[in-house]
Scaffold this motif. Sequence first.
Motif, PDB file in Angstrom:
ATOM      1  N   TRP B 262      11.163  -4.255   5.714  1.00  0.00           N
ATOM      2  CA  TRP B 262      10.998  -5.630   5.200  1.00  0.00           C
ATOM      3  C   TRP B 262      10.200  -5.641   3.900  1.00  0.00           C
ATOM      4  O   TRP B 262      10.517  -6.370   2.971  1.00  0.00           O
ATOM      5  N   LYS B 263       9.141  -4.804   3.893  1.00  0.00           N
ATOM      6  CA  LYS B 263       8.295  -4.739   2.689  1.00  0.00           C
ATOM      7  C   LYS B 263       9.130  -4.290   1.501  1.00  0.00           C
ATOM      8  O   LYS B 263       9.038  -4.863   0.415  1.00  0.00           O
ATOM      9  N   GLN B 264       9.927  -3.273   1.750  1.00  0.00           N
ATOM     10  CA  GLN B 264      10.759  -2.733   0.667  1.00  0.00           C
ATOM     11  C   GLN B 264      11.737  -3.796   0.157  1.00  0.00           C
ATOM     12  O   GLN B 264      11.908  -3.970  -1.050  1.00  0.00           O
ATOM     13  N   GLU B 265      12.342  -4.508   1.117  1.00  0.00           N
ATOM     14  CA  GLU B 265      13.297  -5.555   0.743  1.00  0.00           C
ATOM     15  C   GLU B 265      12.612  -6.632  -0.087  1.00  0.00           C
ATOM     16  O   GLU B 265      13.128  -7.095  -1.091  1.00  0.00           O
ATOM     17  N   ARG B 267       9.815  -6.402  -1.820  1.00  0.00           N
ATOM     18  CA  ARG B 267       9.395  -5.911  -3.144  1.00  0.00           C
ATOM     19  C   ARG B 267      10.567  -5.907  -4.127  1.00  0.00           C
ATOM     20  O   ARG B 267      10.407  -6.223  -5.296  1.00  0.00           O
ATOM     21  N   SER B 268      11.731  -5.545  -3.621  1.00  0.00           N
ATOM     22  CA  SER B 268      12.885  -5.501  -4.528  1.00  0.00           C
ATOM     23  C   SER B 268      13.336  -6.915  -4.923  1.00  0.00           C
ATOM     24  O   SER B 268      13.972  -7.118  -5.942  1.00  0.00           O
ATOM     25  N   MET B 269      12.960  -7.924  -4.107  1.00  0.00           N
ATOM     26  CA  MET B 269      13.326  -9.318  -4.422  1.00  0.00           C
ATOM     27  C   MET B 269      12.453  -9.879  -5.529  1.00  0.00           C
ATOM     28  O   MET B 269      12.894 -10.639  -6.367  1.00  0.00           O
ATOM     29  N   VAL B 270      11.150  -9.540  -5.447  1.00  0.00           N
ATOM     30  CA  VAL B 270      10.199 -10.186  -6.359  1.00  0.00           C
ATOM     31  C   VAL B 270       9.993  -9.285  -7.571  1.00  0.00           C
ATOM     32  O   VAL B 270       9.377  -9.448  -8.448  1.00  0.00           O
TER      33      VAL B 270
END
Lengths: 407, 270
Positions: B262-265, B267-270
Amino acid sequence: MEGLIVGIDLCDMYTQVNCADEEMAWTIPTVICRNKHSEEWYVGEDAYAHVLSGDGIIVDKLLNLALKGGTATLEETRYEGRQLLKLFLERVLEFPQQEYGLLGIQQLVVTVEKLDMRLVKLLYACAEELEIERERVHIVCHSESFTYYILSQKKEIWNGTVGMFDLSEQRLRYFEMKAQRGMKKTTALTEYENLEEAFQLDILTTPSGAKLADKILCSCGERMMQKKLYSSIFLTGKGFLNRDWAEEFMKLICTKRRVYMETAIFAKGAAYRALDFLHGKNAYPYVCICDGHLKSTISINVLHKGQETSLVLASAGDNWYDVKAEAEVILLEQDFIEFIVTSADSKQSKTVEVLLENFPKRPERTTRVRIQLSFLDERTMQIQVEDKGFGELFPSTGIQIRQEVMV
Amino acid sequence: MSLLLCRKEHVRHPYYIENLGVHIFSSQELAYVIYHYPLLVLDGFVGEGLLTFLREELELGFLALKLERFLKSGESTDEALILLLQETGYCTSSEVSKFRHKIEKLRKKHPAELKKVKADELFSMRQYGRAVELYEALLLLNSDGYVDDHFRGRVWNNLGSCYARMFQFKKAFDAYEKAYMRTGHEQLLEQLYVLSKLDSRLNVGERLKMLMTEERVSEWEKKMFTARENAAQSEQVKELERLFSQDETERLAGETKLLGKWKQEYRSMV
């Protein structure tokens, strides 16, 4: 680099050594002897001399011992077969090294009766222990060294069919080579047959035995040669060192044909092969189809720079154990890989389809696959296809498909 | 049906495409990105970094040299993109023509519209942070025949959606409010209502509250209820339930893995 270009014919009973462009060949029994009092090793006549003088212990059939993974205990020390074979080869190489005053090995070709992967690996391992670089060592079979020996002779000797009888202890073989001229290259097609009529050479010591042997050879000769036209016939092996016993057989084969006797044909052929490895592909511009070589070309159709083209993964004439082809392709609306197997003699093709089962469904042109092709033996092709994905855009699943196919 | 032969490319240092948040490892991937995301590569894509990648990693020195000359000559970089597509051999000639047509069409757009389309593309790729940057830049533009209140309303709406997807509800709420002021779209009222339900600190102003009729609220509530029901039945929720029913060791390992994902997802969004 200065060094020897050596051909070794390695059999379980005897070993022959020859260097390229040299007439001299050494014949050594495949045995090794260890001194009872020290770690000294002897081969050839020295080995028998030490056994007779009582200070040596001998081990024979070294090739078989090493292949079986067997061991021999000499003076309370256990030696692996591979270790003994390496020691034997090391000493065998000393013969030409001493004769020609050269220590290095430029190329070494070992020829054996029949190739199998275990034997190839075993010999490579021995060569590695002898510190001979991997790219300088090659293993071929008797058919190939026979072919190279013949192709190294004057053209009139091999412009038609060439036959050869090989008679040694417990072995009678017939080899036949035909040169077929093609549009691009000449193909040398060699086949051989182990004849069931093989006999012990001891029988030649009595008149009745010699007569029987002559009859056996005549019947084999008639059967194998029939009414074929030969440009030459060769004889090789210990059994033909003296041919007085084979009067009828000699009459049969010598009628309107050139007949040659050569005792170290396989070792010399191996040395010619070594020379060819050294010079590259130009010295012998032939496709060699024989035992140990592929009889078919394996390819796949691909798109390259917008053009439909055939990508050859393995060619007829390649050594099967050397084939390690690899290619990466992107699938264009298909979920299988089609391999085309084209026979060298008939030029007929068949296709082998490998279905990419369980490969993920991705958008068009985003599945890259790695195709690896090798051979387990002359007829068994091993195909491995791996999903490589499409970088981070469509990560690989790592799925692999392995398939063994008879060609 | 066929197979496309790939060049042997031993890439040790992949090329990072910031707009997509991905590294590329081959000439085929490069061509794929150019062909499928023209908006993201239209300006500033062919630069020194890419040329170095072509030269040193893909060993396409000649192509890099041609592109370098293109850049120096001051010609349109669109031609450089077309050259890249042609030389990598990944696209067919008809696809290259299609691509040319596509970028010609994009170039005819008003600069503000082109920027908005680009931001929308980033939004559709869940690159919300990067989309926000573009939307905010659009809001700073002076008015002209194209950039007017209605245009700004559309931009505020999309900006609100970006913030909402990044769980920044306060900013999303403010953006939707501004969008509603400019466009008056009814759907924006619904967004504001839902956000106020998701975060109790968000209060709908009296003027807007008056527009949220009982009938409308009841309909939105029904929708929210259905959405919650569907979410409860979703595979992700079931997976979570399965995870929590496992013993402590397995659960902890699963939780760590899931949180990492979730963190990775995010981070890639923001």
